[in-house]
Design an enzyme around this catalytic site. Structure first.
Site, short mmCIF file in Angstrom:
data_model
loop_
_atom_site.label_atom_id
_atom_site.label_comp_id
_atom_site.label_asym_id
_atom_site.label_seq_id
_atom_site.Cartn_x
_atom_site.Cartn_y
_atom_site.Cartn_z
N ASP A 199 -9.68 -25.33 30.38
CA ASP A 199 -7.90 -25.23 31.07
C ASP A 199 -9.00 -26.54 32.42
O ASP A 199 -8.60 -25.96 33.16
CB ASP A 199 -8.01 -24.40 31.19
CG ASP A 199 -7.34 -23.43 31.95
OD1 ASP A 199 -6.26 -24.47 32.73
OD2 ASP A 199 -7.86 -22.79 33.20
N ASP A 252 1.69 -27.38 37.70
CA ASP A 252 0.52 -28.21 38.14
C ASP A 252 0.55 -29.47 38.04
O ASP A 252 0.08 -30.17 37.46
CB ASP A 252 0.14 -27.17 36.76
CG ASP A 252 -1.45 -27.79 36.73
OD1 ASP A 252 -2.36 -28.06 37.85
OD2 ASP A 252 -2.18 -28.05 35.38
N ARG A 268 -8.20 -33.17 35.41
CA ARG A 268 -10.12 -33.70 36.00
C ARG A 268 -9.50 -34.84 34.57
O ARG A 268 -10.29 -36.36 34.46
CB ARG A 268 -10.85 -33.75 36.07
CG ARG A 268 -11.25 -33.22 34.56
CD ARG A 268 -12.50 -31.53 35.36
NE ARG A 268 -12.29 -29.78 36.00
CZ ARG A 268 -12.73 -28.96 36.53
NH1 ARG A 268 -14.03 -29.63 36.79
NH2 ARG A 268 -12.28 -28.94 37.59
N GLU A 312 -9.13 -29.70 32.29
CA GLU A 312 -8.10 -30.34 31.32
C GLU A 312 -7.57 -31.58 32.97
O GLU A 312 -7.48 -33.11 32.96
CB GLU A 312 -6.71 -30.16 30.79
CG GLU A 312 -5.33 -30.04 32.14
CD GLU A 312 -5.67 -28.67 32.66
OE1 GLU A 312 -4.77 -29.17 33.76
OE2 GLU A 312 -7.04 -28.05 32.86
N ASP A 321 0.44 -25.93 32.31
CA ASP A 321 -0.79 -25.62 31.91
C ASP A 321 -0.96 -24.34 31.18
O ASP A 321 -1.26 -23.13 32.32
CB ASP A 321 -1.57 -25.95 32.98
CG ASP A 321 -2.96 -26.43 32.87
OD1 ASP A 321 -3.78 -26.23 31.21
OD2 ASP A 321 -4.17 -25.78 33.53
N LYS A 381 -5.06 -19.07 29.66
CA LYS A 381 -4.92 -18.71 30.67
C LYS A 381 -4.67 -17.11 31.07
O LYS A 381 -3.93 -16.91 29.85
CB LYS A 381 -4.06 -19.47 31.50
CG LYS A 381 -4.50 -20.54 32.45
CD LYS A 381 -3.22 -21.28 33.29
CE LYS A 381 -4.28 -22.21 33.34
NZ LYS A 381 -5.25 -22.34 34.82
N LYS A 434 -1.71 -35.97 39.29
CA LYS A 434 -1.61 -34.83 38.87
C LYS A 434 -0.17 -34.68 37.75
O LYS A 434 0.24 -33.64 38.70
CB LYS A 434 -2.74 -33.79 38.68
CG LYS A 434 -2.92 -32.99 37.40
CD LYS A 434 -3.67 -31.56 37.65
CE LYS A 434 -3.28 -31.18 36.39
NZ LYS A 434 -3.96 -29.56 37.40
#
Length: 511
Positions: free
Chosen positions: A350, A291, A354, A352, A273, A280, A268
């Protein structure tokens, strides 16, 4: 990096800037310390009787110019109770020694901590751990400072002691493996620690190309237009709110035969993010630059495999994007179509990671991989469940899970397996699409893996959730480089099954 060598020789005869030996609780000298004490007519025992060192874990005492001992200094490190000297404590006292050595005036040193008896671990393990821990201790990230602090580390060479001459050749290989893993960890830490305005998807792609040139790894980068042609609607939806174009980075290391199925690592690569529309909280949002640590670990592990010339084929697939709020960004309730043709109702923007991973996993099918491992800072639920000590592991193939657990245990880069039962799949039901991208608060780490499992039916797959292990918060804030050690050990073991061991280094020193 320090310069490392392996040597067999008794400590009391070594001409060194500093000898490093252990003292157990109760003022009991380790075997190496005892030999030095005998040569020095009991000088060490005399110091201990005065109460200068009890031998508790983490204590230390530096002794200069012992009589009849040619070494300039002897560093005594407290090792705690002898019967309780297990892996974690060995790592702790090794790190303590490395920290002290960094501030000494000695230009070179020799460690006899590698001869301590650690239950279930051989000399090779102790040598490799020593190299990795020393390099981690010496690591600094000051690339973004206008005036980096002066490196005051004077020690340039560290010799590691082995009990027998027959340990020299495997010892040299252990050092090579340790250095390769340390280099991979350093790369992953550097990338993770870079701010989001520097380490963008484009930067990550450029760094992958640079790695390819350095290590003879084939690298290709797919841009937004190509992603659209591939039908990666889920991946592309995440970058809609960002001005940074998404990239799909593909690396291929070929160390085995052309027809040998590769191990695929999917990382990933969210370079920042903010959560998108489901934004967030402001507190600690700066840490969302981490991230992309799954992507960083893929690059680090592939670098280590290439440095060791492992006889194995490895494919790295890195979907990279930013996730920011914008008038064009994903909205809760939007429905997107993934590369596999399955539709996804986005209930939380959030969640995201996946969304980009599912398309990357579908893309990976074209390589006909032997196994696939994805690595992602995926869920806060994993941090709550396992903290910072273990990565979460879920898999659709139990033998693969066991391989990864064993690799993590060996390297002390541990993982803990969670269930991937079909019972959890119902939480992803959607009234309007094939699935929702979240399954509620219960079992968040598991339902995230269940989502990915819907895209991995064509191959043997495991998922590592590194949300708790990829970086540290607070005073020691920074990327850890995990799980590069786990992944590299996994590749080493796989290469041993399918080919010759990694190349060994040249002849080692002998006393």
């Amino acid at each position: 990096m320090l310069e490392y060598s392996v040597k067999s020789g008794t400590p009391e005869k070594q001409r060194s800037g500093c000898l490093i030996v252990a003292v157990f609780e109760g003022r009991k000298l380790s075997p190496a310390a005892r030999l030095i004490d005998q040569a020095a007519n009991g000088a060490l025992a005399s110091l201990l009787r005065r109460g200068d060192l009890e031998g508790r874990l983490g204590q230390s005492l530096l002794v200069h110019s012992l009589p009849a001992v040619p070494a300039e200094r002897v560093l005594l490190i407290g090792a705690g109770k002898e019967r309780e000297l297990h892996e974690s404590r060995f790592r702790e006292l090794t790190a303590k020694a490395a920290t002290i050595l960094k501030g000494l005036g000695a230009s070179e040193a020799m460690s006899y901590l590698t001869e301590l008896d650690i239950k279930g671990r051989d000399t090779v393990w102790k040598l490799r751990q020593t190299v990795e821990i020393n390099e981690a201790t010496l690591y600094r990230f000051d690339q973004m400072k206008s005036k980096p602090a002066e490196d005051k580390t004077r020690c340039k060479r560290l010799t590691l002691s082995v009990p027998k001459r027959s340990d020299l050749v495997p010892g040299e290989l252990a050092v090579r493996e340790g250095l390769a893993i340390a280099a991979g960890v350093r790369l992953a830490r550097d990338l993770g620690n870079l701010p989001g305005n520097v380490c963008t998807p484009t930067y990550l792609a450029d760094r992958a190309r640079q790695l390819g040139e350095e290590q003879k790894i084939q690298v290709s980068v797919h841009d937004e237009h190509e992603l659209r042609e591939l039908g990666m609607g889920s991946f592309l939806s995440v970058s809609l709110g960002s001005r940074q174009p998404p990239k799909l980075i593909v690396l291929q290391y070929r160390g085995a035969g052309e027809h040998e199925p590769p191990v695929a690592l999917v990382g990933k690569g969210l370079t920042f993010d903010a959560g998108g529309i489901s934004i967030k909280p402001a507190a600690n949002m700066d840490e969302m630059k981490y991230d992309m640590c799954g992507a960083a670990s893929v690059l680090g592990a592939m670098q280590a495999a290439a440095m060791l010339k492992l006889p194995i084929n490895v494919v790295g697939v890195i979907p990279s994007s930013e996730n920011l709020p914008d008038g064009n960004a994903n909205k809760p309730g939007d429905i997107v179509t993934s590369m596999s043709g399955q539709t996804i109702e986005i209930l939380n923007t959030d969640a995201e990671g996946r969304l980009i991973l599912c398309d990357a996993l579908t893309y990976t099918e074209r390589f006909k991989p032997a196994v696939v491992v994805d690595i992602a800072t995926l869920t806060g639920a994993c941090v709550i469940a396992l903290g910072k000590h273990a990565s979460g592991l879920l898999a659709n193939h139990e033998p693969l899970a066991r391989e990864l657990l064993a690799a993590g245990k060996y390297t002390h880069d541990r993982a803990w397996q969670l269930p991937l039962w079909d019972d959890y799949q119902k939480q992803l039901d959607s009234n309007f699409a094939d699935m929702a991208n979240v399954g509620g608060r219960e079992g968040g780490t598991i339902t995230a893996a269940c989502f990915l499992a819907r895209y991995t039916k064509a191959f043997k797959w495991a998922h590592l959730d590194i949300a708790g292990t990829a970086w540290l918060t607070g005073k020691e804030k920074g990327a850890t480089g995990r799980p590069v050690p786990l992944l590299t050990q996994f590749l080493i073991e796989r290469s041993r099954k399918h080919g010759a061991p990694a190349e060994t280094a040249g002849a080692a020193d002998a006393a």
